[in-house]
Design an enzyme around this catalytic site. Sequence first.
Site, PDB file in Angstrom:
ATOM      1  NE  ARG A 240      76.341  73.497  60.532  1.00  8.98           N
ATOM      2  CZ  ARG A 240      76.995  72.404  60.956  1.00  8.98           C
ATOM      3  NH1 ARG A 240      77.568  71.715  60.413  1.00  8.98           N
ATOM      4  NH2 ARG A 240      76.732  72.049  62.302  1.00  8.98           N
ATOM      5  CG  HIS A 244      75.074  68.840  58.108  1.00  7.59           C
ATOM      6  ND1 HIS A 244      75.615  69.475  57.119  1.00  7.59           N
ATOM      7  CD2 HIS A 244      74.174  68.068  57.559  1.00  7.59           C
ATOM      8  CE1 HIS A 244      75.523  68.849  55.978  1.00  7.59           C
ATOM      9  NE2 HIS A 244      74.736  67.999  56.344  1.00  7.59           N
ATOM     10  CE1 TYR A 253      78.992  69.273  64.614  1.00  9.47           C
ATOM     11  CE2 TYR A 253      77.480  67.653  64.845  1.00  9.47           C
ATOM     12  CZ  TYR A 253      77.754  68.812  64.255  1.00  9.47           C
ATOM     13  OH  TYR A 253      76.894  69.559  63.261  1.00  9.47           O
TER      14      TYR A 253
END
Length: 345
Positions: A240, A244, A253
């Site tokens: 990815r 998100h 993160y």
Amino acid sequence: MYRVLEDRGLEATGLDEGDARELYRHMARARRFDERALNLQRRGWMSGYPPFKGQEASQVGAAYAMAEDDWLFPTYRSNAMLLTLGVAMEDILLFRRGFGEFHRETRTQPIFPQAVPIATQIPHATGVGMAANYVDADHGVVCYFGDGATSEGDFHEGLNFAGVFQTPTLFFCENNHWAISVPRERQTASDTLAQKAIAYGFEGEQVDGTDPLAVADLVRTTLDEVRTGTPFMIESLTYRHGAHTTADDPSRYREASNVDDWRMLDPLERFEGYLLEEGIIDEAEVTDWEDTVNAELTEAVNVVESMEPPPPGDMFDDLFESLPTPLRRQRDDVLTRIERSQSTE
Ligand SMILES: Cc1ncc(C[n+]2csc(CCOP(=O)(O)OP(=O)(O)O)c2C)c(N)n1
């Protein structure tokens, strides 16, 4: 792991140059759509958007390999699959602007609504496979989900029953290595996700999800088997590249990348490079296609902008044959508040 690009190439697959060109066109179209949707969201045009950059080869390859009557169970992430299967760009944009899904109904493919609750579509896909067995239908069912979904009970229940009842279901797990902020290695101690299929009595295989030829070829051949009543699981390895969703900030993160290998390749650049080198497409075709897609996008945005927002009460329609009391109260409350606010304006 199955891969053909930069290795054995197109000749190793059951696909031809026409398929390769089509795959490229779908991928380039999906990429432009994703970029435009992100820009529109940043302008406040829609409240949120889940980008799929980096996952085009995997999604386009899988959708391209489906037959017209195979069912798809998608999620919020799999818009490149929907585009490939003939869902109009404006339909996807309308949905993100609060309209019902498949508002303009341009597709013929049986496609379930996008699952947002993680993994809930998996038992449904098994159930549709069981139904196909009961009525002797010969279509397959493709169930799309992410790596994070494999930690849900629904995943295990769905695969278990698929194995027991030998349903014609292809479990297509797109491992993009992140479930929001949870990395793949915190999801399971299994070496691969594909191997989980074995515990339920059927096979699983990994594919290079940045290689559209490999994905399309593998999905096409496994679907031929699946339709005869042999469930199968594919783990498509991607990454990815973006956030998100537009509500997420991945720099909180993860470093720029937690993997440093082929998974970070841009699938579109990689495939374009291969096709140009092989002489399957040329630069003029790339530019022409980009112009065509940009025009299609502009038209889709115009169509969406020309439509009146849906009445807020619409969100309560099509849920139940007759609305249960708590939902009826909520609907009445929403409508009364709107009426009140309009009369005080
Ligand atoms: C049942 C459920 N639990 C939690 C969430 C919140 N949630 C939304 S997306 C997501 C991560 C899903 O990751 P993955 O399955 O890998 O799919 P991806 O978003 O990477 O496509 C979670 C936990 C949810 N939507 N549904």
